[in-house]
Enzyme design. Sequence first.
Site, PDB file in Angstrom:
ATOM      1  N   ARG A 241       0.859  -1.185   0.000  1.00 31.28           N
ATOM      2  CA  ARG A 241       0.000   0.000   0.000  1.00 31.28           C
ATOM      3  C   ARG A 241       0.896   1.237   0.000  1.00 31.28           C
ATOM      4  NH1 ARG A 241      -3.411  -2.813  -1.547  1.00 31.28           N
ATOM      5  NH2 ARG A 241      -5.477  -3.237  -0.682  1.00 31.28           N
ATOM      6  N   GLU A 270      -3.545   7.500  -4.408  1.00 32.34           N
ATOM      7  CA  GLU A 270      -3.970   7.002  -5.716  1.00 32.34           C
ATOM      8  C   GLU A 270      -5.277   7.651  -6.137  1.00 32.34           C
ATOM      9  OE1 GLU A 270      -4.013   2.691  -5.729  1.00 32.34           O
ATOM     10  OE2 GLU A 270      -2.001   2.632  -4.903  1.00 32.34           O
ATOM     11  N   HIS A 288      -0.989   0.024  -9.981  1.00 33.72           N
ATOM     12  CA  HIS A 288      -1.646  -0.888  -9.033  1.00 33.72           C
ATOM     13  C   HIS A 288      -2.257  -2.110  -9.744  1.00 33.72           C
ATOM     14  CE1 HIS A 288      -3.568  -0.960  -4.753  1.00 33.72           C
ATOM     15  NE2 HIS A 288      -3.239  -2.181  -5.171  1.00 33.72           N
TER      16      HIS A 288
HETATM   17  C1  GLV Z   1      -4.684  -5.384  -3.785  1.00 30.74           C
HETATM   18  O1  GLV Z   1      -4.024  -4.400  -3.694  1.00 30.74           O
HETATM   19  C2  GLV Z   1      -5.236  -6.114  -2.678  1.00 30.74           C
HETATM   20  O2  GLV Z   1      -5.099  -5.706  -1.505  1.00 30.74           O
HETATM   21  O3  GLV Z   1      -5.895  -7.144  -2.919  1.00 30.74           O
END
Ligand code: GLV
Length: 326
Positions: A241, A270, A288
């Site tokens: 993250r 983001e 991402h």
């Molecule tokens: C993706 O970023 C997730 O947390 O599944």
Amino acid sequence: MKTPSRILVTEPIPEKVLGVLKQTGDVSIGEKGQFQEKGALEQVIESYDALLTMLSVPVSTSVIQRAKKLKIIANFAVGYNNIDVDSARAAGIKVANTPDVLTEACADFTIGLLIATTRSFIQAESALRNGAFKGWEPLGFLGMDLNGKKLGIFGMGRIGKAVAKRAQVFGLSVLYHNRSRLAPEEEKALNVEYVDNLETLASRSDILSIHCPLTPETTHRVNAEILSLLPSHACLINTSRGPIVDEEALANALHQGIIGSAGLDVYELEPHIHPKLLTAPNCTLLPHIASATHETREAIGMLAANAIRQVLSGVPDHRIPNLIRP
Ligand code: GLV
């Protein structure tokens, strides 16, 4: 006749998953990005019994306060920092995430990003497309060997472990730091060495890869100090993250040569990308997509949809493995 349950899916997801949801209730599907707008979910949530949301949609206390009928929030992701879980729990709303099904895709991607970054794939490819390939050269796009180097893994959960296994195929030795240490047998089986703080992990790693969840404790945990402890050739990888890394500090570290490179799939705000990262040298920036394979996105959706189906049909919590427990 009983009125069907109403299910809101915040954006289009694989058809097969929608099929499961449509057998469970009346399904409304938002448009791409629609519910990322602040206040958008608050306006509609009141009439829904179940919410299948994306990680990009904040499910805040104010959403939960208006969710008078909501029984379950299922996140289309393993990380669920976008949901105010305490408020949901206080309101009697269950929360589900999607562990396990995306582990392998994310670990594959992390290794791909690590190699792409340490070998400048993206920069080299765009140079070629821009006509800069004038023939083989001995000093062009020199990267870093992985064989014999140390990979530090911050966060040794499912994805961290899957990355550790893959990394060793490339001759990397693996160190890790995690909130709780693995059992000695597991450390032995994974061939990984525990380091009891992130500072030491950074100072001993050629590559630092982040795999911990975003929590108040991990927010900006990778800051200017941690970056300064990495060797100057080091590569930072983040597929977890964005807010775990202080992006301003990272951009400065890249611009000033404090570290060698960074590969990022996630960002603090983001979809906004810090302008200094966009101009930083040796930086691979991807949108991402770590779990973005057909198979994995379908599996994520199925797990989330099944939690909704089970909750709406009264299955007891202990039989729903992907509910977040207190
Ligand atoms: C993706 O970023 C997730 O947390 O599944």
